[in-house]
Design a protein around this motif. Structure first.
Motif, PDB file in Angstrom:
ATOM      1  N   HIS A   1       0.765  -1.233  -0.057  1.00  0.00           N
ATOM      2  CA  HIS A   1       0.039  -0.012   0.009  1.00  0.00           C
ATOM      3  C   HIS A   1       0.776   1.423   0.047  1.00  0.00           C
ATOM      4  O   HIS A   1       1.734   1.474   0.901  1.00  0.00           O
ATOM      5  CB  HIS A   1      -1.098  -0.009   1.280  1.00  0.00           C
ATOM      6  N   PRO A   2       0.651   2.124  -0.899  1.00  0.00           N
ATOM      7  CA  PRO A   2       1.912   2.981  -1.073  1.00  0.00           C
ATOM      8  C   PRO A   2       1.683   4.178  -0.070  1.00  0.00           C
ATOM      9  O   PRO A   2       2.532   4.747   0.085  1.00  0.00           O
ATOM     10  CB  PRO A   2       1.399   3.807  -2.530  1.00  0.00           C
ATOM     11  N   GLU A   3       0.513   4.370   0.474  1.00  0.00           N
ATOM     12  CA  GLU A   3       0.495   5.454   1.522  1.00  0.00           C
ATOM     13  C   GLU A   3       0.962   4.869   3.137  1.00  0.00           C
ATOM     14  O   GLU A   3       1.230   5.699   3.803  1.00  0.00           O
ATOM     15  CB  GLU A   3      -1.191   5.828   1.413  1.00  0.00           C
ATOM     16  N   TYR A   4       0.807   3.627   3.223  1.00  0.00           N
ATOM     17  CA  TYR A   4       1.085   3.064   4.428  1.00  0.00           C
ATOM     18  C   TYR A   4       2.476   2.418   4.565  1.00  0.00           C
ATOM     19  O   TYR A   4       2.692   1.453   5.483  1.00  0.00           O
ATOM     20  CB  TYR A   4      -0.017   2.466   5.182  1.00  0.00           C
ATOM     21  N   ASN A   5       3.540   2.829   3.704  1.00  0.00           N
ATOM     22  CA  ASN A   5       4.627   2.058   4.131  1.00  0.00           C
ATOM     23  C   ASN A   5       5.608   2.752   5.099  1.00  0.00           C
ATOM     24  O   ASN A   5       6.644   2.250   5.303  1.00  0.00           O
ATOM     25  CB  ASN A   5       5.493   1.745   2.800  1.00  0.00           C
ATOM     26  N   TRP A   6       5.208   4.086   5.521  1.00  0.00           N
ATOM     27  CA  TRP A   6       5.934   4.864   6.402  1.00  0.00           C
ATOM     28  C   TRP A   6       5.204   5.160   7.541  1.00  0.00           C
ATOM     29  O   TRP A   6       5.069   6.356   7.625  1.00  0.00           O
ATOM     30  CB  TRP A   6       6.777   5.798   5.835  1.00  0.00           C
TER      31      TRP A   6
END
Ligand code: SF4
Lengths: 142, 552
Positions: B156-161
């Motif tokens: 998930h691109p938004e929740y990798n960090w």
């Protein structure tokens, strides 16, 4: 500073001047570009988005992921169509995630190799989730 | 179980190449150590005390015999011939070489396995009930939902960090074997008027600040599952603390906002997402559900004289059946648990040969599938009852027939100071010393259910807060000490253990456990479980018994 990637082209820089959020809110005319730090809320400028052409979102560290959500909120909730530029600690290995959340310009951090940037923006050929230009995989999966 | 299509496979294959490139750049010096650390963690690779440690994802614990054989091969070729089952249904290798990891991952990808998001501040492997699909107390199979969450959370691109790691667990049964109350998000699958609905908990967790997660949403319709989770994650990603890693988990945010305000905030976000593109289609739900239909069961009698007659006596077989075998919803079938808790072997450790034997037994007795449990054991979920004695004989030969499931010696234990660089103290030798103290099997069976959980530090990988007896390694002026607590439970009656008092030296721990057990036996009413006696008596008698003789 490293190179600027915009419209899938590598530039040295461009002419846009970004005001801080405070400067923007204090100004009387309607400036067209503003930058927000990771903890600043996009809701503060929600009413002016029609007049803004570029918003820069700062990554204080590449491991600070708040700006991804800010970009997603801008694109999805506010239907903002202007430029969203990643600034700060912007590194090659995060470009794909940024692109998929709605960024479309990238001011690379020092030492990041611009030659590899376009390939990295593209990233994987498939993704499960909805991204900025694609529906979730399950909506078009056989 | 879920079988990859071309899309799933492509993602895993592309990830291997991406990771290979990251490793190459690190080795060539063009990727900084700091950056590579974050990237390799998102692929499960830690650098530990002695060597790297690779955590391989086993989504909600399901493994096929083919995957088990591949794991056996990998432990033999890339490691030292053994692997470790973790408390989150995953598998760990203790000795892979950093430069060989890309090849190892390429091999895993050939059997639809990977190490994606098994570490790092992102959404981790989804866990579930090891008896899903076969449990008698099941309301609905939780695995299709866990799989849908797995796919949504993968890359998930938004929740990798995120501010911190993020763990989601799903249960669809009355008994909670997935510990949903101590996860960042817990999902309970329920039925309301014949329809599937979810109850969502948020902000539970162990670690430094153990909290039982509050329910923030009731009666959620299935199609809204992903948009609702997305709303929670977005609120957390935006507002979770990032200034202090001990205050960065979602539980701190939920507590600071109060569950009511947090739920409100999530609702406000959800308004934007609800009914949007991530809303699940019935076609997708059906597609995923099809992977979890019942296997081709035979029509069998539930009463099997050859087995039932042996149960009464206290033979090895009888004890094993009573302890390790559970009722199945299909007549004539049973659920068999292999307790990976042989005394003298680190809890959860398994050799390459045992992995192959388990694979063979799965093929012969259980439709070629096994499940890894968060108690670090292995479950054969679909065994014909008439084959039980046969299976047991083979398990005995392979030293996989410990009849101690759920008993005191079925200890849940993190790798601790022997392997983990974060540890304050060793945990494996403590587990072994306790197992040696309680070697009398009849005694153990009489004692009944008792969970002991051991963690080597505050990170609580051994889930010591939810142990009936919890043991935590602490550092006391440079020496390894152990803090003992009692009264925890990680099941549907979840509770957090209370600290007994000052900590103990390693050698004293088995004696302390013995004292606690003595108090239980003295006050126990009938067949009462340890935890129930404790709940009736309170902590004082245990405290007195332990410290009266200790004269600290
Ligand atoms: S609890 Fe601590 S010592 Fe044990 S595995 Fe986790 S981090 Fe390591």
């Amino acid at each position: 500073m490293g190179s600027l990637i915009k419209n899938n082209t590598v530039l040295e820089s461009d002419e846009v001047t970004f005001l801080t959020l405070q400067e923007y809110l204090d100004s009387d005319n309607r400036p067209q570009a503003v930058w927000l730090d990771a903890g600043e809320e996009i809701e503060a400028i929600a009413d002016f988005l029609d007049d803004i052409t570029a918003i820069a979102l700062n990554f204080p560290a590449f491991s600070d992921g708040r700006a991804y959500s800010t970009a997603a909120v801008l694109r999805r909730h506010h239907n903002y169509t202007g430029e969203i530029r990643a600034i700060g600690d912007v590194r090659l290995d995060q470009l794909e995630q940024m692109a998929r959340c709605g960024f479309n310009a990238y001011q690379l951090a020092d030492g990041q190799n611009a030659d590899q940037a376009l390939k990295r923006i593209e990233g994987f050929s498939v993704s499960y989730q909805q991204t900025i230009d694609r529906d979730p995989l399950f909506r078009h999966r056989a | 179980m879920y079988v990859y299509d071309e899309y799933d496979q492509k993602m895993v294959d592309e990830r291997v190449e991406q990771y290979r490139d990251q490793t190459d750049r690190f080795l060539a010096g063009t990727l900084s150590a700091e950056e590579f650390q974050h990237l390799r963690l998102r692929n499960g690779l830690y650098i530990q005390r002695l060597a790297p440690m690779l955590r391989i994802a086993v989504p909600y614990g399901m493994l096929s015999s083919t995957q088990l054989r591949k794991l056996a091969h990998i432990t033999r070729h890339y490691d030292r011939g053994y692997a470790h089952f973790t408390t989150r249904q995953n598998v760990q290798l203790n000795w892979p070489k950093l430069e060989e990891v890309p090849d190892l991952l390429a091999e895993l990808a050939t059997v639809e396995m990977h190490a994606i998001q098994t570490s790092g501040n992102c959404i981790r492997n989804v866990t579930s009930d090891q008896y899903a699909g076969v449990a008698r107390d099941e309301i609905e199979d939780s695995r299709p939902w866990a799989e849908l969450i797995r796919q949504w959370s993968t890359f998930h691109p938004e929740y990798n960090w995120l501010p911190r790691k993020f763990k989601i667990a799903v249960t669809g049964a009355e008994g909670d074997r997935a510990a949903v109350q101590v996860h960042d998000i817990g999902v309970r699958v329920l039925r309301e008027n014949g329809e599937t609905r979810f109850e969502v908990l948020a902000g539970g967790g162990l670690g430094r600040t153990p909290i039982i997660g509050p329910v923030i949403k009731q009666s959620l319709e299935p199609k809204h599952l992903l948009t609702y989770l997305e709303a929670i994650l977005r609120v957390y990603n935006r507002y979770g603390r990032r200034d202090n890693k001990y205050k960065a988990r979602i539980k701190i945010l939920v507590k600071a906002m109060t569950p009511e305000v947090f739920a409100q905030k999530v609702e406000e976000e959800w308004v934007h997402l609800k009914d949007g593109p991530e809303t699940l289609t019935q076609a997708e739900i059906d597609r995923v559900r099809k992977h979890f239909t019942a296997p081709a069961y035979e029509k069998l009698e539930d009463h099997v004289p050859a087995v039932d007659d042996l149960l009464a006596d206290n033979s090895g077989f009888g004890n094993w059946v009573k302890q390790n075998v559970k009722a199945h919803r299909q007549p004539g079938y049973v659920i068999v648990n292999l307790a990976m808790k042989q005394t003298g072997i680190a809890p959860g450790d398994v050799t390459d040969e045992q992995l192959e034997i388990i694979a063979d037994l799965a093929d012969e007795f259980s439709f070629g599938e096994v499940r890894v449990t968060h108690e670090q054991n292995v479950t054969l979920a679909d065994v014909p009852k008439k084959s039980l004695h046969d299976l047991w004989t083979k398990l005995v030969e392979a030293e996989l027939a410990s009849p101690n499931l759920g008993l005191l010696t079925d200890i849940i234990c993190c790798p601790g100071g022997d392997y983990c660089s974060l540890a304050n103290a060793k945990s494996i030798p403590v587990a072994e010393a306790i197992q040696r103290q309680f070697e009398d099997l009849d005694y153990l069976h009489d004692l009944g259910e008792l969970d002991i959980n051991i963690s080597g530090c505050m990170n609580a990988c051994g889930h010591h807060h939810v142990g009936n007896i919890g043991i935590l390694g602490v550092d006391k002026k440079g020496e390894e000490f152990y803090q003992v607590s009692i009264g925890g439970s990680g099941y549907e009656d979840a509770s957090l253990a209370k600290i007994l008092g000052p900590s103990f030296a390693q050698d004293d721990v088995p004696g302390v456990v013995q004292k606690l057990v003595d108090v239980h036996l003295e006050h126990r009413q009938g067949e009462e479980r340890f935890i129930d006696t404790y709940r009736r008596l309170g902590i004082d008698p245990y405290k007195e018994a332990v410290y009266a003789t200790w004269e600290v």
